[in-house]
Design a protein around this motif. Structure first.
Motif, PDB file in Angstrom:
ATOM      1  N   ALA A  79     -10.023   7.787  -4.088  1.00  0.00           N
ATOM      2  CA  ALA A  79     -10.772   6.751  -4.800  1.00  0.00           C
ATOM      3  C   ALA A  79     -10.232   5.368  -4.484  1.00  0.00           C
ATOM      4  O   ALA A  79     -10.992   4.401  -4.313  1.00  0.00           O
ATOM      5  CB  ALA A  79     -10.707   7.015  -6.304  1.00  0.00           C
ATOM      6  N   ILE A  80      -8.912   5.252  -4.369  1.00  0.00           N
ATOM      7  CA  ILE A  80      -8.303   3.963  -4.044  1.00  0.00           C
ATOM      8  C   ILE A  80      -8.705   3.514  -2.645  1.00  0.00           C
ATOM      9  O   ILE A  80      -9.003   2.341  -2.410  1.00  0.00           O
ATOM     10  CB  ILE A  80      -6.769   4.058  -4.164  1.00  0.00           C
ATOM     11  CG1 ILE A  80      -6.366   4.250  -5.627  1.00  0.00           C
ATOM     12  CG2 ILE A  80      -6.102   2.813  -3.594  1.00  0.00           C
ATOM     13  CD1 ILE A  80      -4.883   4.485  -5.818  1.00  0.00           C
ATOM     14  N   ALA A  96     -10.813   0.187  -1.672  1.00  0.00           N
ATOM     15  CA  ALA A  96     -10.267  -0.817  -0.758  1.00  0.00           C
ATOM     16  C   ALA A  96     -11.245  -1.143   0.363  1.00  0.00           C
ATOM     17  O   ALA A  96     -11.420  -2.300   0.739  1.00  0.00           O
ATOM     18  CB  ALA A  96      -8.950  -0.323  -0.171  1.00  0.00           C
ATOM     19  N   VAL A  97     -11.901  -0.100   0.912  1.00  0.00           N
ATOM     20  CA  VAL A  97     -12.871  -0.320   1.988  1.00  0.00           C
ATOM     21  C   VAL A  97     -14.074  -1.121   1.479  1.00  0.00           C
ATOM     22  O   VAL A  97     -14.587  -2.017   2.158  1.00  0.00           O
ATOM     23  CB  VAL A  97     -13.328   1.026   2.584  1.00  0.00           C
ATOM     24  CG1 VAL A  97     -14.479   0.814   3.569  1.00  0.00           C
ATOM     25  CG2 VAL A  97     -12.163   1.717   3.277  1.00  0.00           C
ATOM     26  N   VAL A 153      -5.687  16.517  -8.097  1.00  0.00           N
ATOM     27  CA  VAL A 153      -6.043  15.299  -8.830  1.00  0.00           C
ATOM     28  C   VAL A 153      -5.405  14.083  -8.163  1.00  0.00           C
ATOM     29  O   VAL A 153      -6.003  13.006  -8.067  1.00  0.00           O
ATOM     30  CB  VAL A 153      -5.586  15.398 -10.297  1.00  0.00           C
ATOM     31  CG1 VAL A 153      -5.946  14.131 -11.064  1.00  0.00           C
ATOM     32  CG2 VAL A 153      -6.225  16.611 -10.968  1.00  0.00           C
ATOM     33  N   GLN A 154      -4.186  14.266  -7.691  1.00  0.00           N
ATOM     34  CA  GLN A 154      -3.487  13.182  -6.991  1.00  0.00           C
ATOM     35  C   GLN A 154      -4.259  12.764  -5.744  1.00  0.00           C
ATOM     36  O   GLN A 154      -4.424  11.568  -5.472  1.00  0.00           O
ATOM     37  CB  GLN A 154      -2.091  13.663  -6.609  1.00  0.00           C
ATOM     38  CG  GLN A 154      -1.317  12.701  -5.722  1.00  0.00           C
ATOM     39  CD  GLN A 154       0.004  13.306  -5.286  1.00  0.00           C
ATOM     40  OE1 GLN A 154       0.665  13.997  -6.047  1.00  0.00           O
ATOM     41  NE2 GLN A 154       0.386  13.049  -4.064  1.00  0.00           N
ATOM     42  N   GLN A 155      -4.730  13.732  -4.978  1.00  0.00           N
ATOM     43  CA  GLN A 155      -5.477  13.430  -3.759  1.00  0.00           C
ATOM     44  C   GLN A 155      -6.797  12.732  -4.080  1.00  0.00           C
ATOM     45  O   GLN A 155      -7.237  11.839  -3.357  1.00  0.00           O
ATOM     46  CB  GLN A 155      -5.738  14.714  -2.964  1.00  0.00           C
ATOM     47  CG  GLN A 155      -4.481  15.419  -2.483  1.00  0.00           C
ATOM     48  CD  GLN A 155      -3.622  14.537  -1.590  1.00  0.00           C
ATOM     49  OE1 GLN A 155      -4.132  13.719  -0.845  1.00  0.00           O
ATOM     50  NE2 GLN A 155      -2.314  14.705  -1.683  1.00  0.00           N
ATOM     51  N   ILE A 156      -7.438  13.147  -5.172  1.00  0.00           N
ATOM     52  CA  ILE A 156      -8.684  12.501  -5.595  1.00  0.00           C
ATOM     53  C   ILE A 156      -8.427  11.039  -5.941  1.00  0.00           C
ATOM     54  O   ILE A 156      -9.201  10.147  -5.578  1.00  0.00           O
ATOM     55  CB  ILE A 156      -9.297  13.248  -6.796  1.00  0.00           C
ATOM     56  CG1 ILE A 156      -9.766  14.644  -6.368  1.00  0.00           C
ATOM     57  CG2 ILE A 156     -10.456  12.456  -7.393  1.00  0.00           C
ATOM     58  CD1 ILE A 156     -10.234  15.520  -7.523  1.00  0.00           C
ATOM     59  N   ALA A 157      -7.317  10.789  -6.641  1.00  0.00           N
ATOM     60  CA  ALA A 157      -6.965   9.413  -7.014  1.00  0.00           C
ATOM     61  C   ALA A 157      -6.720   8.564  -5.771  1.00  0.00           C
ATOM     62  O   ALA A 157      -7.181   7.412  -5.677  1.00  0.00           O
ATOM     63  CB  ALA A 157      -5.734   9.417  -7.913  1.00  0.00           C
ATOM     64  N   GLY A 194       0.822  -1.207   0.000  1.00  0.00           N
ATOM     65  CA  GLY A 194       0.000   0.000   0.000  1.00  0.00           C
ATOM     66  C   GLY A 194       0.855   1.254   0.000  1.00  0.00           C
ATOM     67  O   GLY A 194       0.565   2.228  -0.722  1.00  0.00           O
ATOM     68  N   VAL A 195       1.922   1.246   0.796  1.00  0.00           N
ATOM     69  CA  VAL A 195       2.845   2.388   0.832  1.00  0.00           C
ATOM     70  C   VAL A 195       3.498   2.592  -0.526  1.00  0.00           C
ATOM     71  O   VAL A 195       3.597   3.720  -1.035  1.00  0.00           O
ATOM     72  CB  VAL A 195       3.932   2.169   1.915  1.00  0.00           C
ATOM     73  CG1 VAL A 195       5.030   3.224   1.788  1.00  0.00           C
ATOM     74  CG2 VAL A 195       3.316   2.223   3.300  1.00  0.00           C
ATOM     75  N   LEU A 196       3.946   1.500  -1.128  1.00  0.00           N
ATOM     76  CA  LEU A 196       4.603   1.598  -2.438  1.00  0.00           C
ATOM     77  C   LEU A 196       3.643   2.112  -3.513  1.00  0.00           C
ATOM     78  O   LEU A 196       4.037   2.883  -4.396  1.00  0.00           O
ATOM     79  CB  LEU A 196       5.163   0.232  -2.840  1.00  0.00           C
ATOM     80  CG  LEU A 196       6.339  -0.279  -2.009  1.00  0.00           C
ATOM     81  CD1 LEU A 196       6.725  -1.691  -2.436  1.00  0.00           C
ATOM     82  CD2 LEU A 196       7.542   0.662  -2.134  1.00  0.00           C
ATOM     83  N   ILE A 197       2.382   1.688  -3.430  1.00  0.00           N
ATOM     84  CA  ILE A 197       1.384   2.157  -4.399  1.00  0.00           C
ATOM     85  C   ILE A 197       1.176   3.654  -4.281  1.00  0.00           C
ATOM     86  O   ILE A 197       1.205   4.394  -5.282  1.00  0.00           O
ATOM     87  CB  ILE A 197       0.054   1.398  -4.198  1.00  0.00           C
ATOM     88  CG1 ILE A 197       0.188  -0.047  -4.693  1.00  0.00           C
ATOM     89  CG2 ILE A 197      -1.091   2.103  -4.933  1.00  0.00           C
ATOM     90  CD1 ILE A 197      -1.005  -0.926  -4.363  1.00  0.00           C
ATOM     91  N   PHE A 198       0.998   4.140  -3.058  1.00  0.00           N
ATOM     92  CA  PHE A 198       0.780   5.572  -2.860  1.00  0.00           C
ATOM     93  C   PHE A 198       2.007   6.390  -3.277  1.00  0.00           C
ATOM     94  O   PHE A 198       1.890   7.448  -3.897  1.00  0.00           O
ATOM     95  CB  PHE A 198       0.434   5.857  -1.404  1.00  0.00           C
ATOM     96  CG  PHE A 198      -1.020   5.670  -1.086  1.00  0.00           C
ATOM     97  CD1 PHE A 198      -1.994   5.914  -2.027  1.00  0.00           C
ATOM     98  CD2 PHE A 198      -1.418   5.243   0.168  1.00  0.00           C
ATOM     99  CE1 PHE A 198      -3.338   5.747  -1.746  1.00  0.00           C
ATOM    100  CE2 PHE A 198      -2.766   5.063   0.469  1.00  0.00           C
ATOM    101  CZ  PHE A 198      -3.725   5.321  -0.494  1.00  0.00           C
TER     102      PHE A 198
END
Length: 342
Positions: A325-326, A330-331, A318-322, A298-302
């Protein structure tokens, strides 16, 4: 003498795998974890492909990949500690503030006079001290983790600001600064990445191969059943917040090496990043189930997402929106998985 154990045995099945139709489902969780891990690896591979396509010269450069791993290392160490806390059914909103406080306390002029050892020791002991306060308030003061760690967040940030008076504290200890230089790389791997790797391995072993890890999962799954089974739930929770504080202290030292300074703004929003990474990795926010490998992925993905957006000059919004959404996805996957178990 046998009555508490009997009660715990009656409770235990409710906090472990549930098998519809009376079938043994003891292997289902492991299979599900494998599928989730493979899914995360697939997402990470897809992001690497996107980065390679959109910015091939920059993204795939060795220096950039080293940068991504180095940036992931600091928040990654924090996330390992957060994974343990969330697995136990708790939460720690103060990790970012603890990193900030530890980093500025360890970079004061008085501390730097003791050299490398003084900075490292101070960063770790401040982190552990904050974790101790959190653990005592939650385990023995019976405070809600959200409230206790929120209070620590405010207090630690305020103390960090008071120590620095809003200024940056530059590190002048050469041995600390040299650790962040390329000459310190081992086979092309930055030292901070090696530290992150060591913490990850120790965390995985601790959670999956020790009594401490089994107790952590038991407390998160059903605290009352764990108590009836003979686990000192309060002491276990205290240890977990001490562990979280220790990880924050280590991360603070790593951040000092990376930035060459200590600032009261260090660790900003680390708590959100660590919680999000643990959740998308498969750790249940309600407790009882956690995975170190998933949290690291998860850390590597972010971190990879952040790097791709930066290389392509895309807006932070846009980065924060992405990322949001992830997290939501996940939830939703977690809820679907839980409903599938019942």
């Amino acid at each position: 003498m046998t009555q508490p154990a009997t009660a715990a045995q009656k409770q235990a099945p409710t906090s472990t795998a549930k098998s519809p139709g009376g079938k043994d489902s003891s292997r289902r969780p492991g299979l599900r974890w494998d599928v989730r891990t493979l899914s995360l690896l697939g997402v990470l591979a897809a992001l690497v492909a996107v980065g390679g396509i959109t910015a091939p010269d920059e993204f795939l450069a060795t220096s950039n990949l080293q940068l991504v791993l180095t940036q992931a290392s600091v928040i990654g160490v924090v996330t390992v500690g957060m994974t343990f806390v969330i697995t136990s059914g708790g939460i720690d909103l103060s990790v970012g503030a603890m990193v900030a406080l530890a980093s500025v306390w360890a970079t004061t002029v008085a501390t730097q006079e003791f050299g490398f050892a003084g900075i490292l020791f101070t960063a770790v002991i401040v982190g552990v001290g904050c974790g101790l306060v959190n653990g005592l308030l939650i385990a023995y003061g019976r405070m809600v983790p959200f409230i206790a760690t929120l209070a620590m967040l405010a207090s630690a940030r305020g103390l960090a600001l008071q120590i620095t008076d809003g200024s940056t504290q530059v590190v002048s200890v050469d041995s600390v600064l040299d650790l962040g230089g390329r000459d310190a790389y081992v086979l092309g791997i930055p030292p901070l990445v090696l530290i992150f790797g060591a913490v990850t391995v120790i965390g995985w072993l601790l959670l999956n191969r020790t009594t401490f890890g089994r107790r952590t999962i038991a407390v998160g799954g059903n605290a009352e059943a764990a108590r009836l089974a003979g686990i000192d739930v309060r002491r276990q929770r205290l240890y977990l917040y001490l562990l979280s504080g220790l990880c924050c202290g280590i991360a603070a030292f790593m951040l000092i090496v990376l930035a060459g300074s200590g600032q009261n703004t260090n660790g900003n929003l680390y708590e959100l990043d660590a919680i999000a990474a643990a959740i998308i990795g498969g750790t249940l926010l309600s407790g009882g189930r956690g995975t170190i490998i998933g949290s690291v992925l998860g850390v590597l993905i972010f971190t990879t997402i952040t790097n791709i957006f930066a290389l392509n000059n895309l807006e932070t919004a846009v980065q924060q929106i992405a990322k949001g959404a992830i997290i939501v996805a996940a939830v939703l996957v977690q809820r679907r998985s839980l409903h599938g178990d019942t």
